[in-house]
Write a protein that holds these residues in place. Structure first.
Motif, PDB file in Angstrom:
ATOM      1  N   ILE A  41     -21.478  37.558   2.488  1.00  0.00           N
ATOM      2  CA  ILE A  41     -20.534  37.499   3.601  1.00  0.00           C
ATOM      3  C   ILE A  41     -20.404  38.924   4.126  1.00  0.00           C
ATOM      4  CG2 ILE A  41     -18.211  36.913   4.369  1.00  0.00           C
ATOM      5  CD1 ILE A  41     -17.962  35.205   1.793  1.00  0.00           C
ATOM      6  N   ILE A  42     -20.727  39.119   5.379  1.00  0.00           N
ATOM      7  CA  ILE A  42     -20.600  40.412   6.036  1.00  0.00           C
ATOM      8  C   ILE A  42     -19.324  40.351   6.874  1.00  0.00           C
ATOM      9  CG2 ILE A  42     -21.738  42.119   7.505  1.00  0.00           C
ATOM     10  CD1 ILE A  42     -23.454  41.198   5.075  1.00  0.00           C
ATOM     11  N   ALA A  43     -18.401  41.297   6.669  1.00  0.00           N
ATOM     12  CA  ALA A  43     -17.106  41.204   7.344  1.00  0.00           C
ATOM     13  C   ALA A  43     -16.589  42.570   7.770  1.00  0.00           C
ATOM     14  CB  ALA A  43     -16.084  40.536   6.423  1.00  0.00           C
ATOM     15  N   THR A  44     -15.681  42.517   8.740  1.00  0.00           N
ATOM     16  CA  THR A  44     -14.944  43.688   9.207  1.00  0.00           C
ATOM     17  C   THR A  44     -13.472  43.424   8.943  1.00  0.00           C
ATOM     18  OG1 THR A  44     -16.574  44.020  10.959  1.00  0.00           O
ATOM     19  CG2 THR A  44     -14.475  45.140  11.203  1.00  0.00           C
ATOM     20  N   VAL A  45     -12.802  44.399   8.315  1.00  0.00           N
ATOM     21  CA  VAL A  45     -11.408  44.224   7.914  1.00  0.00           C
ATOM     22  C   VAL A  45     -10.580  45.401   8.413  1.00  0.00           C
ATOM     23  CG1 VAL A  45      -9.839  43.929   5.941  1.00  0.00           C
ATOM     24  CG2 VAL A  45     -12.162  43.015   5.825  1.00  0.00           C
ATOM     25  N   GLY A  47      -7.821  48.031   8.041  1.00  0.00           N
ATOM     26  CA  GLY A  47      -7.192  48.692   6.908  1.00  0.00           C
ATOM     27  C   GLY A  47      -5.825  49.211   7.301  1.00  0.00           C
ATOM     28  N   SER A  48      -5.332  50.127   6.515  1.00  0.00           N
ATOM     29  CA  SER A  48      -4.055  50.760   6.828  1.00  0.00           C
ATOM     30  C   SER A  48      -4.218  51.642   8.056  1.00  0.00           C
ATOM     31  CB  SER A  48      -3.594  51.615   5.650  1.00  0.00           C
ATOM     32  OG  SER A  48      -3.485  50.816   4.499  1.00  0.00           O
ATOM     33  N   GLY A  49      -3.185  51.718   8.845  1.00  0.00           N
ATOM     34  CA  GLY A  49      -3.250  52.543  10.049  1.00  0.00           C
ATOM     35  C   GLY A  49      -4.294  52.018  11.011  1.00  0.00           C
ATOM     36  N   ARG A  50      -5.165  52.908  11.457  1.00  0.00           N
ATOM     37  CA  ARG A  50      -6.193  52.510  12.417  1.00  0.00           C
ATOM     38  C   ARG A  50      -7.563  52.336  11.785  1.00  0.00           C
ATOM     39  NH1 ARG A  50      -3.643  56.476  16.653  1.00  0.00           N
ATOM     40  NH2 ARG A  50      -2.418  54.963  17.821  1.00  0.00           N
ATOM     41  N   SER A  51      -7.645  52.370  10.479  1.00  0.00           N
ATOM     42  CA  SER A  51      -8.932  52.263   9.791  1.00  0.00           C
ATOM     43  C   SER A  51      -9.495  50.848   9.880  1.00  0.00           C
ATOM     44  CB  SER A  51      -8.774  52.639   8.320  1.00  0.00           C
ATOM     45  OG  SER A  51      -8.284  53.948   8.198  1.00  0.00           O
ATOM     46  N   ILE A  52     -10.810  50.767  10.081  1.00  0.00           N
ATOM     47  CA  ILE A  52     -11.520  49.486  10.061  1.00  0.00           C
ATOM     48  C   ILE A  52     -12.672  49.649   9.081  1.00  0.00           C
ATOM     49  CG2 ILE A  52     -12.909  47.860  11.386  1.00  0.00           C
ATOM     50  CD1 ILE A  52     -11.223  48.548  13.817  1.00  0.00           C
ATOM     51  N   TYR A  53     -12.787  48.694   8.166  1.00  0.00           N
ATOM     52  CA  TYR A  53     -13.786  48.792   7.109  1.00  0.00           C
ATOM     53  C   TYR A  53     -14.807  47.660   7.192  1.00  0.00           C
ATOM     54  CZ  TYR A  53     -10.375  52.059   5.224  1.00  0.00           C
ATOM     55  OH  TYR A  53      -9.514  53.104   5.068  1.00  0.00           O
ATOM     56  N   GLN A  54     -16.010  47.985   6.757  1.00  0.00           N
ATOM     57  CA  GLN A  54     -17.096  47.008   6.681  1.00  0.00           C
ATOM     58  C   GLN A  54     -17.223  46.577   5.222  1.00  0.00           C
ATOM     59  OE1 GLN A  54     -18.518  46.080   9.627  1.00  0.00           O
ATOM     60  NE2 GLN A  54     -17.053  47.553  10.458  1.00  0.00           N
ATOM     61  N   CYS A  55     -17.255  45.270   4.995  1.00  0.00           N
ATOM     62  CA  CYS A  55     -17.362  44.728   3.633  1.00  0.00           C
ATOM     63  C   CYS A  55     -18.578  43.821   3.529  1.00  0.00           C
ATOM     64  CB  CYS A  55     -16.125  43.909   3.271  1.00  0.00           C
ATOM     65  SG  CYS A  55     -14.590  44.836   3.256  1.00  0.00           S
ATOM     66  N   ILE A  56     -19.190  43.848   2.366  1.00  0.00           N
ATOM     67  CA  ILE A  56     -20.270  42.914   2.044  1.00  0.00           C
ATOM     68  C   ILE A  56     -19.916  42.273   0.708  1.00  0.00           C
ATOM     69  CG2 ILE A  56     -22.709  42.614   1.543  1.00  0.00           C
ATOM     70  CD1 ILE A  56     -23.238  45.128   3.245  1.00  0.00           C
ATOM     71  N   VAL A  57     -19.724  40.965   0.723  1.00  0.00           N
ATOM     72  CA  VAL A  57     -19.423  40.212  -0.487  1.00  0.00           C
ATOM     73  C   VAL A  57     -20.695  39.486  -0.895  1.00  0.00           C
ATOM     74  CG1 VAL A  57     -18.059  38.353  -1.502  1.00  0.00           C
ATOM     75  CG2 VAL A  57     -17.000  39.917   0.151  1.00  0.00           C
ATOM     76  N   SER A  69     -18.790  45.188  -1.823  1.00  0.00           N
ATOM     77  CA  SER A  69     -18.715  46.611  -1.498  1.00  0.00           C
ATOM     78  C   SER A  69     -17.949  46.758  -0.194  1.00  0.00           C
ATOM     79  CB  SER A  69     -20.114  47.208  -1.375  1.00  0.00           C
ATOM     80  OG  SER A  69     -20.821  46.589  -0.322  1.00  0.00           O
ATOM     81  N   CYS A  70     -17.370  47.948  -0.007  1.00  0.00           N
ATOM     82  CA  CYS A  70     -16.540  48.202   1.163  1.00  0.00           C
ATOM     83  C   CYS A  70     -16.697  49.653   1.578  1.00  0.00           C
ATOM     84  CB  CYS A  70     -15.079  47.895   0.823  1.00  0.00           C
ATOM     85  SG  CYS A  70     -13.934  48.104   2.210  1.00  0.00           S
ATOM     86  N   LEU A  76     -15.630  49.526  -3.984  1.00  0.00           N
ATOM     87  CA  LEU A  76     -16.130  48.349  -4.706  1.00  0.00           C
ATOM     88  C   LEU A  76     -14.967  47.467  -5.143  1.00  0.00           C
ATOM     89  CD1 LEU A  76     -18.733  47.065  -5.944  1.00  0.00           C
ATOM     90  CD2 LEU A  76     -18.196  48.317  -8.028  1.00  0.00           C
ATOM     91  N   ASN A  77     -15.071  46.175  -4.830  1.00  0.00           N
ATOM     92  CA  ASN A  77     -14.098  45.172  -5.293  1.00  0.00           C
ATOM     93  C   ASN A  77     -12.644  45.550  -4.992  1.00  0.00           C
ATOM     94  OD1 ASN A  77     -16.223  43.629  -6.151  1.00  0.00           O
ATOM     95  ND2 ASN A  77     -16.065  44.244  -8.283  1.00  0.00           N
ATOM     96  N   CYS A  78     -12.412  46.013  -3.789  1.00  0.00           N
ATOM     97  CA  CYS A  78     -11.089  46.456  -3.344  1.00  0.00           C
ATOM     98  C   CYS A  78     -10.307  45.307  -2.700  1.00  0.00           C
ATOM     99  CB  CYS A  78     -11.249  47.596  -2.340  1.00  0.00           C
ATOM    100  SG  CYS A  78     -12.155  47.069  -0.863  1.00  0.00           S
ATOM    101  N   LYS A  79      -9.124  45.625  -2.193  1.00  0.00           N
ATOM    102  CA  LYS A  79      -8.281  44.626  -1.535  1.00  0.00           C
ATOM    103  C   LYS A  79      -8.952  44.060  -0.289  1.00  0.00           C
ATOM    104  CE  LYS A  79      -5.705  48.176   0.935  1.00  0.00           C
ATOM    105  NZ  LYS A  79      -4.430  48.887   1.017  1.00  0.00           N
ATOM    106  N   HIS A  80      -9.772  44.854   0.387  1.00  0.00           N
ATOM    107  CA  HIS A  80     -10.466  44.380   1.591  1.00  0.00           C
ATOM    108  C   HIS A  80     -11.498  43.314   1.232  1.00  0.00           C
ATOM    109  CE1 HIS A  80      -9.276  48.667   2.302  1.00  0.00           C
ATOM    110  NE2 HIS A  80      -8.584  48.035   3.237  1.00  0.00           N
TER     111      HIS A  80
END
Length: 133
Positions: A41-45, A47-57, A69-70, A76-80
């Motif tokens: 699963i490839i995703a965009t999440v 984050g706090s403030g204005r941060s945007i993170y890319q995740c691969i599950v 991964s994030c 690795l294996n974070c809240k995102h």
């Protein structure tokens, strides 16, 4: 791709604090986009403030494992990552009726207050349990 995990299983796989925060992230719509590519699963999440993170599950059905991964500082294996998984679980039944169990190993025993809290979380399209008086 179908992921069949219960909340107790998430807390066995991921840090409990990340599970709690990831559930809230998913509930608050912080998963901006996600797509399934094979067993990932490839995703965009958000984050706090204005941060945007890319995740691969990544899901490995043969090894009965899931990890992610994030691009956040944890990596690795974070809240995102948990948010992506929860969001996917919440939306997967909209597109596929076939559920393939990922984790059915021995279940972790959580304390009664934690179990009660987990049961009280309102999942979209479900009613919150009524409180007995």
């Amino acid at each position: 791709m179908i992921i069949d995990l219960e909340l107790e299983e998430l807390s066995r796989i991921f840090d409990f604090n990340y599970v709690l925060r990831g559930i809230n992230y998913a509930k608050d719509g912080m998963v901006l986009s996600s797509k399934v590519e094979g067993s990932k699963i490839i995703a965009t999440v958000n984050g706090s403030g204005r941060s945007i993170y890319q995740c691969i599950v990544s899901v490995n059905y043969d090894a009965r494992a899931i990890s992610g991964s994030c691009s956040c500082p944890i990596g690795l294996n974070c809240k995102h990552v948990v948010a992506v998984i929860v969001d996917h679980i919440n939306h997967q039944h909209d597109t596929s009726p076939n559920v393939v169990p990922l984790q059915k190993a021995s279940r972790v025993q959580l304390s009664m207050p934690v179990n009660n809290w987990l049961r009280s979380i309102q999942i979209p399209n479900e009613k919150a349990p009524e409180k007995k008086q």
